[in-house]
Design an enzyme around this catalytic site. Structure first.
Site, PDB file in Angstrom:
ATOM      1  N   SER A  45       0.846  -1.191   0.000  1.00 50.06           N
ATOM      2  CA  SER A  45       0.000   0.000   0.000  1.00 50.06           C
ATOM      3  C   SER A  45       0.876   1.234   0.000  1.00 50.06           C
ATOM      4  O   SER A  45       1.982   1.232   0.551  1.00 50.06           O
ATOM      5  CB  SER A  45      -0.924  -0.006   1.215  1.00 50.06           C
ATOM      6  N   LYS A  46       0.362   2.285  -0.640  1.00 49.05           N
ATOM      7  CA  LYS A  46       1.205   3.466  -0.824  1.00 49.05           C
ATOM      8  C   LYS A  46       1.543   4.141   0.493  1.00 49.05           C
ATOM      9  O   LYS A  46       2.450   4.936   0.569  1.00 49.05           O
ATOM     10  CB  LYS A  46       0.564   4.433  -1.808  1.00 49.05           C
TER      11      LYS A  46
END
Ligand code: GLU
Length: 515
Positions: free
Chosen positions: A286-287
């Site tokens: 996930s960013k």
């Protein structure tokens, strides 16, 4: 799809075999591949193109190559509030940069277009009508407020969420009258109350999902747009998709899809659900944790060949020492029968190692130079960045110091970088972390939108813009003296700025914590 390949071209009733060299999409819709295999990547343009999309796209691309089939791009933009033209363009650019060319898609057309779901709204309606008319789907008039109350009650009672079926039992005359009166409604699919949906998945094997865990999915929204599930099934059918390979997060949706195919009297494609790419600690990529956007890796100077090589190794079995592979070699070794469910770890060190080997071993010095120049000029970073420096230097030799951050993979932030600021570390942290979170709200990334958002943030924080910008100068460039902030941020791109602000927040948090 470069290279030579056999294809069959149908002329009315006769079939001719030709040896063809060149881009496939240059030919007309009469083309059929030898295998009939048709796969697709179906991204939703709701954010920065994710490396996970490249991973799934690569699988499909290699699958098509392996079987002499077609690889298609379809844009799934039924979520009008989150889909943007900018993100769609970025998805196309990113997949092209990866070298994953499609033979049909929104940019080049093809025999089953349009390839953008928002342009196919009317295509879905007859399919929904058929399901309603045959009693397999029903109109639901429940208001958002009622649905929220229902969910609240389900939560309170510890029950799983799902539609309770209130509108399932409405009399036909009442439904007709309410529709005629123009009452807003959606269409939901009926779900069996007993038993389980059993199906075979190319990766998971035989799967059984009890129907009681499947919700009465909305198929058509109140505005007449289909939901993902409806549009996806209809389009896979109409676009003659033979194999659906996508992320494992869609495995739980297969019962809904199989049921829609059944209600419509259609044959489902074969399914393959690939394990998601994960971080080292097995958490979802996930960013918030690691950069996930393809544009981040291209901005940092990873070669697309190295990224594809890295992702392709998840799909093949090789011995140590055989890791360096071109796309052609990946396609040769690709073995969809032998995939593991173990999860693909996004190991940046391994990517660095492969990228270094590609740079050193696969490029001639001319190619190397050519790559550097192409990379530096991407998005006008170098040229526009240098122009911004014109009014700020007294000799050209100052340029690397002033504008080097435009190309740097890391600007080397340390507590000392923030030491000269007028704001305290606490205040600097507040500014940088607020901007870090709020940048995600900017839909279109350009100088004007960045400036507007930073002005709005300053107002919200009750600070002057000239107090908010110096910490950002340092976070983005590593230096208090640098190029104009909004322009620099626009040129660097959202994914690079996101990562720099994240690193800045970490450095500042350690400073505040150490006090
Ligand atoms: N639009 C979906 C996504 O972005 C596609 C899922 C599928 O391939 O069916 O993940």
């Amino acid at each position: 799809m470069a290279g030579n390949r056999f294809i069959a071209i149908e002329f009315e009733t006769r079939c001719h075999w030709l040896f063809f060299s060149g881009p496939l999409h240059a030919l007309t819709s009469k083309i059929m591949t030898t295998s009939g295999v048709r796969v697709r990547i179906a991204p939703s343009p709701t954010g920065e193109p994710h490396v996970g999309t490249a991973y799934i796209a690569l699988f499909n691309y290699l699958f098509a190559k392996k079987h002499g089939g077609e690889f298609i791009l379809r844009i799934e933009d039924t979520d009008a509030t989150r889909s943007t033209a900018e993100f769609e363009q970025k998805v196309l650019d990113a997949l092209k940069w990866c070298g994953l060319e499609w033979s049909e898609g929104p940019d080049i057309g093809g025999p089953y277009g349009p390839y953008r779901q928002s342009e196919r709204k009317e295509t879905y309606r007859p399919f929904v009508d058929k399901m309603v008319n045959e009693g397999n789907a029903f109109r639901c008039f429940c208001t958002p407020e009622r649905l929220e109350q229902m969910r609240e009650a389900q939560r309170a009672a510890g029950k799983p969420p799902g539609y309770d079926g209130l509108c399932l039992h409405l009399k036909a005359e009442e439904v007709e009258a309410r529709v005629a009166a123009g009452e807003p409604h959606v269409v939901r699919m009926k779900i069996p109350t007993e038993g389980a949906c059993e199906f075979h998945d190319g990766v998971y094997g035989d799967v059984s999902i009890p129907w009681e865990s499947v919700d009465m999915q909305v198929l058509l929204k109140a505005d007449g747009m289909p939901t993902y599930h409806m549009a996806n099934v209809v389009d896979d059918h109409l676009m003659k998709i033979t194999h659906v390979a996508r992320g494992e997060e869609w495995l739980a949706s297969v019962p809904k899809h199989i049921l829609i195919y059944k209600y419509l009297g259609l044959e489902p494609p074969k399914f393959m659900h690939l394990s998601l790419m994960r971080n080292h600690d097995k958490s979802k990529l996930s960013k918030r944790k690691n950069p996930t956007s393809i544009s981040y890796y291209s901005a940092l100077g990873y070669l697309p060949e190295a990224l594809m090589n890295f992702l392709g190794l998840f799909f093949i079995q090789i011995a140590e020492g055989e890791e360096l592979l071109t796309m052609e070699e990946l396609a040769e070794k690709f073995d969809p029968e032998n995939l593991s469910k173990a999860g693909a770890i996004f190991d940046v060190q391994k990517l660095d190692w492969l990228n270094g080997r590609w740079l050193r071993e696969k490029l001639t010095s001319e190619e190397f130079l050519d790559r550097i120049l192409t990379w530096a000029s991407e998005n006008g970073r170098l040229t526009e960045g240098l122009k911004l420096a014109q009014s700020r230097i007294s000799k050209l030799g100052e340029l690397p110091q002033l504008a080097g951050f435009m190309l740097a993979s890391d600007v080397g932030l340390t507590p000392a970088s923030f030491a000269g600021l007028k704001t305290s570390p606490e205040e600097t942290l507040e500014i940088v972390s607020t901007v870090q979170a709020d940048l995600e709200k900017i839909l279109e990334w350009n100088v004007e939108t960045i400036e507007a958002e930073l002005r709005a943030i300053s107002d919200r924080l009750g600070k002057k813009l000239r107090v908010v910008t110096p910490p950002l100068f340092v976070a983005v460039s590593g230096n208090q003296r640098s190029l104009p902030l909004f322009d620099s941020m626009a040129l660097l791109g959202r994914s690079v700025v996101r990562q720099r602000l994240k690193v800045a927040t970490q450095v500042l948090t350690s400073m505040v914590g150490a006090k």
